[in-house]
Write an enzyme that holds these catalytic residues in place. Structure first.
Site, PDB file in Angstrom:
ATOM      1  N   LYS A  22       0.839  -1.209   0.000  1.00 41.72           N
ATOM      2  CA  LYS A  22       0.000   0.000   0.000  1.00 41.72           C
ATOM      3  C   LYS A  22       0.875   1.262   0.000  1.00 41.72           C
ATOM      4  CE  LYS A  22      -1.667   1.568   4.038  1.00 41.72           C
ATOM      5  NZ  LYS A  22      -1.402   2.980   4.400  1.00 41.72           N
ATOM      6  N   ASN A  23       1.889   1.287   0.864  1.00 37.90           N
ATOM      7  CA  ASN A  23       2.641   2.528   1.042  1.00 37.90           C
ATOM      8  C   ASN A  23       3.638   2.797  -0.079  1.00 37.90           C
ATOM      9  OD1 ASN A  23       1.119   3.000   3.258  1.00 37.90           O
ATOM     10  ND2 ASN A  23       2.644   2.297   4.731  1.00 37.90           N
ATOM     11  N   ARG A  96      -3.579   9.986   4.377  1.00 36.83           N
ATOM     12  CA  ARG A  96      -2.271  10.622   4.580  1.00 36.83           C
ATOM     13  C   ARG A  96      -1.618  10.914   3.230  1.00 36.83           C
ATOM     14  NH1 ARG A  96       0.302  13.538   7.930  1.00 36.83           N
ATOM     15  NH2 ARG A  96       2.541  13.386   7.820  1.00 36.83           N
ATOM     16  N   CYS A 120      -4.251   8.067   9.799  1.00 37.61           N
ATOM     17  CA  CYS A 120      -4.535   7.503  11.130  1.00 37.61           C
ATOM     18  C   CYS A 120      -4.080   8.465  12.228  1.00 37.61           C
ATOM     19  CB  CYS A 120      -3.794   6.180  11.289  1.00 37.61           C
ATOM     20  SG  CYS A 120      -4.550   4.869  10.328  1.00 37.61           S
ATOM     21  N   ARG A 125       1.781  14.096  13.268  1.00 34.80           N
ATOM     22  CA  ARG A 125       1.991  13.896  11.812  1.00 34.80           C
ATOM     23  C   ARG A 125       2.164  15.225  11.052  1.00 34.80           C
ATOM     24  NH1 ARG A 125      -1.025   8.660   9.797  1.00 34.80           N
ATOM     25  NH2 ARG A 125       0.998   8.328   8.853  1.00 34.80           N
ATOM     26  N   PRO A 126       3.118  16.017  11.448  1.00 34.55           N
ATOM     27  CA  PRO A 126       3.368  17.291  10.765  1.00 34.55           C
ATOM     28  C   PRO A 126       3.930  17.055   9.355  1.00 34.55           C
ATOM     29  CG  PRO A 126       5.127  16.828  12.308  1.00 34.55           C
ATOM     30  CD  PRO A 126       4.097  15.750  12.509  1.00 34.55           C
ATOM     31  N   ILE A 127       3.995  18.122   8.552  1.00 32.02           N
ATOM     32  CA  ILE A 127       4.609  17.998   7.217  1.00 32.02           C
ATOM     33  C   ILE A 127       5.724  19.036   7.060  1.00 32.02           C
ATOM     34  CG2 ILE A 127       2.563  16.996   6.100  1.00 32.02           C
ATOM     35  CD1 ILE A 127       2.054  19.790   4.874  1.00 32.02           C
ATOM     36  N   ASP A 128       6.305  19.454   8.177  1.00 29.40           N
ATOM     37  CA  ASP A 128       7.344  20.498   8.115  1.00 29.40           C
ATOM     38  C   ASP A 128       8.557  20.076   7.291  1.00 29.40           C
ATOM     39  OD1 ASP A 128       7.552  18.718  10.477  1.00 29.40           O
ATOM     40  OD2 ASP A 128       9.505  19.687  10.666  1.00 29.40           O
ATOM     41  N   GLN A 129       8.893  18.803   7.291  1.00 28.14           N
ATOM     42  CA  GLN A 129      10.057  18.361   6.506  1.00 28.14           C
ATOM     43  C   GLN A 129       9.746  18.317   5.016  1.00 28.14           C
ATOM     44  OE1 GLN A 129      13.219  17.783   8.096  1.00 28.14           O
ATOM     45  NE2 GLN A 129      11.948  18.884   9.563  1.00 28.14           N
ATOM     46  N   ASP A 309       4.707   0.041  11.972  1.00 22.50           N
ATOM     47  CA  ASP A 309       3.416  -0.450  11.475  1.00 22.50           C
ATOM     48  C   ASP A 309       3.142  -1.882  11.898  1.00 22.50           C
ATOM     49  OD1 ASP A 309       3.410   1.332   8.288  1.00 22.50           O
ATOM     50  OD2 ASP A 309       3.084   1.965  10.356  1.00 22.50           O
ATOM     51  N   ILE A 331       8.540   6.153  16.939  1.00 19.51           N
ATOM     52  CA  ILE A 331       8.223   6.917  15.731  1.00 19.51           C
ATOM     53  C   ILE A 331       7.019   7.834  15.929  1.00 19.51           C
ATOM     54  CG2 ILE A 331       7.684   6.770  13.262  1.00 19.51           C
ATOM     55  CD1 ILE A 331      10.366   5.481  13.837  1.00 19.51           C
ATOM     56  N   ARG A 401      -8.844   0.219   4.807  1.00 20.72           N
ATOM     57  CA  ARG A 401      -7.975   1.176   4.102  1.00 20.72           C
ATOM     58  C   ARG A 401      -6.674   0.515   3.680  1.00 20.72           C
ATOM     59  NH1 ARG A 401      -6.906   6.331   7.500  1.00 20.72           N
ATOM     60  NH2 ARG A 401      -5.304   6.373   5.905  1.00 20.72           N
TER      61      ARG A 401
HETATM   62  C1  EPZ Z   1       4.320   6.592   6.360  1.00 25.08           C
HETATM   63  O1  EPZ Z   1       3.669   7.630   7.069  1.00 25.08           O
HETATM   64  C2  EPZ Z   1       3.307   5.463   6.290  1.00 25.08           C
HETATM   65  N1  EPZ Z   1       2.116   5.929   5.601  1.00 25.08           N
HETATM   66  C3  EPZ Z   1       2.945   5.018   7.701  1.00 25.08           C
HETATM   67  O2  EPZ Z   1       2.110   3.882   7.570  1.00 25.08           O
HETATM   68  C4  EPZ Z   1       4.215   4.584   8.436  1.00 25.08           C
HETATM   69  O3  EPZ Z   1       3.871   4.286   9.785  1.00 25.08           O
HETATM   70  C5  EPZ Z   1       5.231   5.719   8.411  1.00 25.08           C
HETATM   71  O4  EPZ Z   1       5.489   6.121   7.053  1.00 25.08           O
HETATM   72  C6  EPZ Z   1       6.549   5.289   9.034  1.00 25.08           C
HETATM   73  O5  EPZ Z   1       7.048   4.173   8.372  1.00 25.08           O
HETATM   74  C7  EPZ Z   1       2.144   6.012   4.252  1.00 25.08           C
HETATM   75  O6  EPZ Z   1       3.149   5.718   3.625  1.00 25.08           O
HETATM   76  C8  EPZ Z   1       0.876   6.478   3.575  1.00 25.08           C
HETATM   77  P1  EPZ Z   1       6.833   9.592   8.368  1.00 25.08           P
HETATM   78  P2  EPZ Z   1       4.345   9.098   7.121  1.00 25.08           P
HETATM   79  O7  EPZ Z   1       6.797  10.862   7.598  1.00 25.08           O
HETATM   80  O8  EPZ Z   1       4.991   9.361   5.805  1.00 25.08           O
HETATM   81  C9  EPZ Z   1       7.633  12.758  11.801  1.00 25.08           C
HETATM   82  C10 EPZ Z   1       0.220   2.563   7.854  1.00 25.08           C
HETATM   83  O9  EPZ Z   1      -0.220   1.981   8.858  1.00 25.08           O
HETATM   84  N2  EPZ Z   1       7.548  13.773  10.730  1.00 25.08           N
HETATM   85  O10 EPZ Z   1       7.874   8.586   8.075  1.00 25.08           O
HETATM   86  O11 EPZ Z   1       3.335  10.048   7.630  1.00 25.08           O
HETATM   87  C11 EPZ Z   1       6.298  12.105  12.076  1.00 25.08           C
HETATM   88  O12 EPZ Z   1       5.529  12.870  12.986  1.00 25.08           O
HETATM   89  C12 EPZ Z   1       0.741   3.977   8.005  1.00 25.08           C
HETATM   90  O13 EPZ Z   1       0.294   2.076   6.702  1.00 25.08           O
HETATM   91  C13 EPZ Z   1       7.884  15.085  11.023  1.00 25.08           C
HETATM   92  O14 EPZ Z   1       8.227  15.410  12.160  1.00 25.08           O
HETATM   93  O15 EPZ Z   1       5.437   8.863   8.236  1.00 25.08           O
HETATM   94  C14 EPZ Z   1       6.713  10.782  12.667  1.00 25.08           C
HETATM   95  O16 EPZ Z   1       7.007  10.965  14.043  1.00 25.08           O
HETATM   96  C15 EPZ Z   1       0.592   4.506   9.416  1.00 25.08           C
HETATM   97  N3  EPZ Z   1       7.815  16.010  10.031  1.00 25.08           N
HETATM   98  C16 EPZ Z   1       8.010  10.452  11.927  1.00 25.08           C
HETATM   99  O17 EPZ Z   1       8.456  11.687  11.370  1.00 25.08           O
HETATM  100  C17 EPZ Z   1       7.450  15.682   8.746  1.00 25.08           C
HETATM  101  O18 EPZ Z   1       7.422  16.561   7.874  1.00 25.08           O
HETATM  102  C18 EPZ Z   1       7.834   9.446  10.786  1.00 25.08           C
HETATM  103  O19 EPZ Z   1       6.829   9.951   9.931  1.00 25.08           O
HETATM  104  C19 EPZ Z   1       7.106  14.330   8.475  1.00 25.08           C
HETATM  105  C20 EPZ Z   1       7.165  13.395   9.480  1.00 25.08           C
END
Ligand code: EPZ
Length: 434
Positions: A22-23, A96, A120, A125-129, A309, A331, A401
């Protein structure tokens, strides 16, 4: 509202075939709009998240066609690049992966408007990066008062980007935005998940120039144009891991087919450590367990560490093991919501900060449960399958989902589970299975 009704206590045995990841699919489907030509994408999991993203891609003007349930054709050439180009509807706000259209449309048109992502509720879940990466490439990024992220650039120019956090989403999004940028982009502290590599391989099959995916330094040389391609998505390591823990928790024997064993190493290692038996073949793994499993300690980490996950599914298995286990979630801030549900089944788990202290019990007792999110919902299904008696699980929309035909695959393994949408149907199921 649909729910699962489950009669626990069956030993699950047989074979299950894993769907596409999925991801990986969510990044790849979005990346397909970077070219005006047709992309044929195979092994797409037929789940709610991919259906919602494909509907959003069609809504912005791309031609989207299901060749069959798992093969999709996307042609982005018909997307109109004008000020009305905006990805925003009630469905896309729930997932997401909507944010992947930010990187793809910014990369293609130097502008994008996409609703702030949902997903979820497992943390902030910020998007600052993501924004840091887009700005480093020369874009200005604002969040308007309608909850939309608005990004625009005169042109995108390659840059050196150091991610403050290892983030899957930002790594994929920056790769897409940089693919057509002028010059070279380096992403440091990049995420290394298998689905990052899959998206990079997909982009390279379109003519992109991306090296180092799967390591923490990814180098992208912008190209002038990307072309259509035909690509097949890797198997879903988390769906595979979910069935692996299902075998362990029910004392079963399951052959899990269409997997890449290397992607499952952290899960395999932990299951072997607690006394389950995992046998690896070229593209499948067999998981067996009999008797009480042992306790262990787990800390979730970015790949190749133990995947976040898989945290709920492993916790449910350890809650039946001998002794005290500890799981630390490094995480996400809020990924233990299933613990209260498990307590209704007799589990003895105490959450302290980012750790769950798990005192193993002999058996769960069936209960009425509510799925708090996607992976916790799948974990509650595993607990109900291992429990004595009947359970119901509400809010299964989360599970739908990310898992294709989850109840059907479980029935094929001997599990007694049914999707129902009334108490009358629950009673009918109970009478039928006895
Ligand atoms: C992806 O989410 C997956 N979702 C998640 O799977 C998975 O748990 C996660 O990666 C980690 O492997 C999809 O791919 C659609 P991250 P994502 O950005 O991209 C922080 C599932 O069950 N962060 O790797 O949102 C964030 O808060 C889902 O299939 C920032 O601080 O995860 C977290 O603590 C759940 N700033 C950490 O990084 C940012 O700009 C990892 O988040 C982005 C993230």
């Amino acid at each position: 509202m649909e729910k699962y009704v489950i009669k626990g206590g069956q030993v699950l045995e047989g074979e299950v075939t894993i769907a596409g990841a999925k991801n990986a699919a969510l990044g790849i489907l979005a990346a397909a709009v970077l070219t005006d030509e047709e992309c044929i994408i195979e092994n797409v999991p037929y789940v709610e998240d991919t259906k919602v993203l494909l509907a959003a891609i069609e809504n912005i003007g791309a031609k989207v066609k299901y060749i069959d349930e798992h093969t999709v054709s996307i042609c982005g050439g018909s997307i109109q690049d004008d000020e009305y180009l905006c990805v925003d509807d009630e469905y896309i706000r729930k997932i997401r992966a909507s944010y992947y259209l930010l990187g793809a449309l910014l990369g293609k048109f130097n502008r994008a408007q996409v609703a702030l992502p949902g997903g979820c509720d497992i943390g902030l879940r910020p998007i600052d990066q993501h924004i840091k990466g887009f700005e480093a490439l020369g874009a200005t990024v604002d969040i308007d008062n309608g909850g939309k992220v608005v990004a625009k650039a005169e042109k995108l120019v390659g840059n050196h980007i150091y991610l403050d956090v290892v983030t899957v989403g930002a790594t994929i999004n920056i790769m897409m935005a940089a693919a057509l940028a002028e010059g070279k982009t380096t992403i440091e502290n990049a995420a290394k998940e298998p689905h990052i590599v899959d998206v990079a391989n997909f982009l390279n099959s379109m003519g992109a120039n991306i090296k180092g995916a799967g390591t923490d330094v990814i180098r992208i040389r912008g190209v002038q144009k990307l072309k259509g391609t035909c690509y097949s998505i890797i198997p879903d390591q988390i769906e595979a891991g979910t069935f692996m823990t299902m075998a362990a928790a029910t004392g079963g024997n399951i052959l899990i087919k269409n997997v890449i064993p290397k992607h499952l190493e952290a899960i395999t290692s932990k299951l072997n450590e607690i006394g389950a038996k995992v046998i690896e073949y070229d593209d499948s793994v067999r998981v067996m367990a009999d008797g009480r499993l042992k306790c262990t300690q787990i800390k979730t980490l970015p790949y190749p560490g133990f995947p976040t996950d898989m945290q709920p599914q492993m916790a449910v298995t350890l809650a039946l093991s001998q002794g005290t286990s500890v799981i630390t979630e490094s995480i996400f801030e809020n990924r233990f919501k299933y613990v209260n549900e498990l307590a209704r089944m007799g589990a003895r788990i105490k959450v302290e900060g980012q750790s769950a202290i798990i005192n193993g019990i002999e058996r769960y007792t069936g209960a009425s449960l509510v799925a708090p999110d996607l992976r916790a919902g799948a974990a509650l299904v595993i607990a109900a399958l291992a429990a004595d008696g009947f359970s119901t699980i509400e809010d299964i929309k989360y599970v739908l989902r990310g898992y294709e035909n989850f109840d059907g695959k479980i029935r094929d393994l001997g599990g007694m589970i049914q999707v129902v949408d009334s108490d009358k149907e629950v009673q009918k199921f109970k009478l039928m299975v006895g």
